[in-house]
Design an enzyme around this catalytic site. Structure first.
Site, mmCIF file in Angstrom:
data_model
loop_
_atom_site.group_PDB
_atom_site.id
_atom_site.type_symbol
_atom_site.label_atom_id
_atom_site.label_comp_id
_atom_site.label_asym_id
_atom_site.label_seq_id
_atom_site.Cartn_x
_atom_site.Cartn_y
_atom_site.Cartn_z
ATOM 1 C CG HIS A 77 -1.979 -1.015 1.197
ATOM 2 N ND1 HIS A 77 -3.098 -0.854 0.413
ATOM 3 C CD2 HIS A 77 -2.117 -2.221 1.787
ATOM 4 C CE1 HIS A 77 -3.887 -1.918 0.553
ATOM 5 N NE2 HIS A 77 -3.317 -2.761 1.379
ATOM 6 C CG PHE A 267 -7.966 -6.674 13.290
ATOM 7 C CD1 PHE A 267 -7.470 -6.798 11.998
ATOM 8 C CD2 PHE A 267 -7.244 -7.259 14.313
ATOM 9 C CE1 PHE A 267 -6.280 -7.445 11.735
ATOM 10 C CE2 PHE A 267 -6.042 -7.918 14.065
ATOM 11 C CZ PHE A 267 -5.558 -8.006 12.770
ATOM 12 C CG ASP A 269 -13.698 -3.227 10.741
ATOM 13 O OD1 ASP A 269 -13.613 -2.557 9.713
ATOM 14 O OD2 ASP A 269 -14.103 -4.409 10.761
ATOM 15 C CG ASP A 338 -9.251 -8.183 9.546
ATOM 16 O OD1 ASP A 338 -8.641 -7.197 9.071
ATOM 17 O OD2 ASP A 338 -10.225 -8.066 10.292
ATOM 18 C CG ASP A 343 -6.499 -4.374 1.571
ATOM 19 O OD1 ASP A 343 -5.456 -5.042 1.632
ATOM 20 O OD2 ASP A 343 -6.693 -3.349 2.258
HETATM 21 N N1 LIG Z 1 -10.846 -5.304 10.421
HETATM 22 C C1 LIG Z 1 -10.093 -4.332 9.886
HETATM 23 N N2 LIG Z 1 -10.433 -3.050 10.105
HETATM 24 C C2 LIG Z 1 -9.651 -2.105 9.535
HETATM 25 C C3 LIG Z 1 -8.530 -2.387 8.748
HETATM 26 C C4 LIG Z 1 -7.999 -1.139 8.357
HETATM 27 C C5 LIG Z 1 -6.832 -0.875 7.472
HETATM 28 N N3 LIG Z 1 -5.834 -1.888 7.570
HETATM 29 C C6 LIG Z 1 -4.868 -1.891 6.497
HETATM 30 C C7 LIG Z 1 -3.719 -2.720 6.898
HETATM 31 C C8 LIG Z 1 -3.721 -3.890 6.257
HETATM 32 C C9 LIG Z 1 -4.876 -4.005 5.388
HETATM 33 O O1 LIG Z 1 -4.458 -4.535 4.158
HETATM 34 C C10 LIG Z 1 -5.385 -2.598 5.268
HETATM 35 O O2 LIG Z 1 -4.786 -2.042 4.133
HETATM 36 C C11 LIG Z 1 -8.809 -0.152 8.905
HETATM 37 N N4 LIG Z 1 -9.779 -0.772 9.601
HETATM 38 C C12 LIG Z 1 -10.932 -0.222 10.281
HETATM 39 O O3 LIG Z 1 -11.915 0.017 9.275
HETATM 40 C C13 LIG Z 1 -12.621 1.222 9.591
HETATM 41 C C14 LIG Z 1 -12.210 2.254 8.579
HETATM 42 O O4 LIG Z 1 -12.951 1.999 7.408
HETATM 43 P P1 LIG Z 1 -12.973 3.181 6.309
HETATM 44 O O5 LIG Z 1 -13.648 4.374 7.004
HETATM 45 O O6 LIG Z 1 -13.781 2.617 5.169
HETATM 46 O O7 LIG Z 1 -11.541 3.474 5.951
HETATM 47 C C15 LIG Z 1 -12.152 1.630 10.977
HETATM 48 O O8 LIG Z 1 -12.915 0.948 11.959
HETATM 49 C C16 LIG Z 1 -10.729 1.087 10.978
HETATM 50 O O9 LIG Z 1 -10.259 0.876 12.299
HETATM 51 C C17 LIG Z 1 -8.185 -3.747 8.532
HETATM 52 O O10 LIG Z 1 -7.215 -4.114 7.854
HETATM 53 N N5 LIG Z 1 -9.003 -4.673 9.131
#
Ligand SMILES: Nc1nc2c(c(CN[C@H]3C=C[C@H](O)[C@@H]3O)cn2[C@@H]2O[C@H](COP(=O)(O)O)[C@@H](O)[C@H]2O)c(=O)[nH]1
Length: 379
Positions: A77, A267, A269, A338, A343
């Site tokens: 990224h 995670f 979210d 996850d 992504d």
């Molecule tokens: N379960 C989970 N939640 C994640 C991520 C990530 C980013 N991780 C990066 C690292 C490795 C991955 O490849 C991603 O590139 C953000 N979030 C959550 O999402 C929400 C933001 O959403 P939006 O407003 O649409 O950007 C917010 O609650 C944020 O805490 C994840 O990976 N997993």
């Protein structure tokens, strides 16, 4: 038995009464997966669908293979810090700051008027807006990722307003709370870890759940727990994603070298539940479905919210187990599933946005269910 050999049973009794364990220290556990299982077993508004889970598992696994999705995908990224551009200490600080603030980016607006950050000739939204704003601040000479800066009185709420300024008139949510958790983290790091993220990570002795537990123990803003049906349940979303981001960013070596990384769960979210529902792995009761489609808020700690979070964790675990059942040699864990789902969700959202704007009248984009709206510092 000679006189100086005490009776082992008596010794054990003595140890138990003094709370001294006899054997080697038990391996650290977060109890998040256990919480998720309990929540799922007692959920009535969120349900896992066996067939949806099976088909989701197959499509996820085949797409992950087609794309060669792996731990290394994290560093691909463009906004994630690479080892070429940042030394270890700076990257540790960057990732800690990112996951200390990795919450609640959604606003009432959507489309082009939503909160966004302009950086490197692009407009970033959501999580990526956070990462872009941190990079922008560092390039402006603001030491926004330094625990010393958080603790020495130089950082004010106006610093935060400047660092996270939006390209639109829609402000980043919870700016005051972001300031407060940075001040708190600065104090905790100064008191317990010589203001060094490296000392914090070292204290976990290469245990992934151990590091997540240390964060939850020392930093109130990482203590992501609730109560459900009379029992304490743990999610530890930002604590766990910090461990996972280290593991991915350092490619499983150095600061990313953990002996038990597979004990980290999905995670909980607001994005992954959305894609799990879209994939048919999870379904909602009519009242909850209607509430989410109407984009009405769901209070933090409410039964609906806990069901959404707990069932999502269990859904990803079920998908992982299904993939391993069909492909025993599959190299993957809940983290990679996850990350892939997040992504993929962002790609889906982008396509939906493009097709909606491109051909509004006959957009046949299946109205994807919106993400649920809970305002909190936990995710
Ligand atoms: N379960 C989970 N939640 C994640 C991520 C990530 C980013 N991780 C990066 C690292 C490795 C991955 O490849 C991603 O590139 C953000 N979030 C959550 O999402 C929400 C933001 O959403 P939006 O407003 O649409 O950007 C917010 O609650 C944020 O805490 C994840 O990976 N997993």
């Amino acid at each position: 038995m000679s006189d100086d050999e005490a009776d082992p049973e008596l010794l054990e009794l003595l140890r138990k009464s003094l709370g001294i364990s006899s054997g080697p220290p038990a391996a650290p556990e977060t109890k998040v997966l256990e919480s998720a299982s309990f929540i799922c077993d007692n959920s009535i508004d969120v349900a896992l669908d066996m067939y949806g889970t099976q088909s989701a598992a197959e499509s996820i696994w085949s797409q992950m293979q087609q794309r060669g999705y792996s731990r290394k995908s994290w560093s691909e990224h463009e906004l994630h810090p690479s080892k070429e551009e940042m030394g270890d200490e700076d990257r540790l600080n960057f990732i800690f700051t990112m996951d200390l603030l990795n919450f609640s980016f959604w606003t009432e607006r959507d489309g082009d008027s939503r909160f966004a950050v302009d950086y490197k000739d692009k407009r970033w939204t959501g999580y990526w807006a956070l990462v872009a704003a941190l990079r922008r601040a560092l390039e402006e000479g603001i030491e926004i990722t330094s625990p010393h800066f958080w603790h020495n009185g130089d950082m004010t709420i106006d610093t935060i307003r400047h660092v996270f300024r939006s390209a639109t008139d829609d402000e980043m949510p919870l700016l005051q709370e972001r300031f407060d958790v940075m001040i708190e983290a600065g104090e905790v790091l100064c008191m317990n870890f010589e203001s060094c993220i490296s000392s914090l990570v070292t204290s976990a002795d290469h245990s992934a759940p151990g590091l997540a537990n240390i964060l939850a123990e020392h930093f109130p803003s990482f203590r992501d727990e609730s109560r459900f049906e009379g029992r304490k349940v743990r999610f530890l979303k930002r604590a766990q994603i910090f461990v996972a981001d280290l593991w991915a960013a350092f490619d499983g070596q150095d600061w990313g070298d953990f002996d038990d990384i597979d004990k980290i769960t999905m995670f909980a979210d607001y994005r992954i539940p959305q894609i799990l529902h879209t994939l048919g792995s999870m379904s909602y009761s009519p009242p909850l479905d209607a509430h989410i489609r109407a984009k009405r808020e769901i209070p933090p700690g409410s039964s609906w919210e806990i069901q959404l979070r707990g069932c999502s964790i269990w859904s990803v675990e079920s998908i992982r187990r299904q993939i391993k059942r069909k492909h025993p040699d599959a190299e993957l864990n809940a983290i990679l599933i996850d990350f892939f789902l997040y992504d993929a969700m962002k790609e889906l959202e982008k396509k939906a946005q493009e097709s909606l704007t491109a051909s509004k009248e006959n957009a046949d984009v299946r109205e994807m269910i919106p993400h649920h709206r809970t305002r909190s510092i936990w995710y």
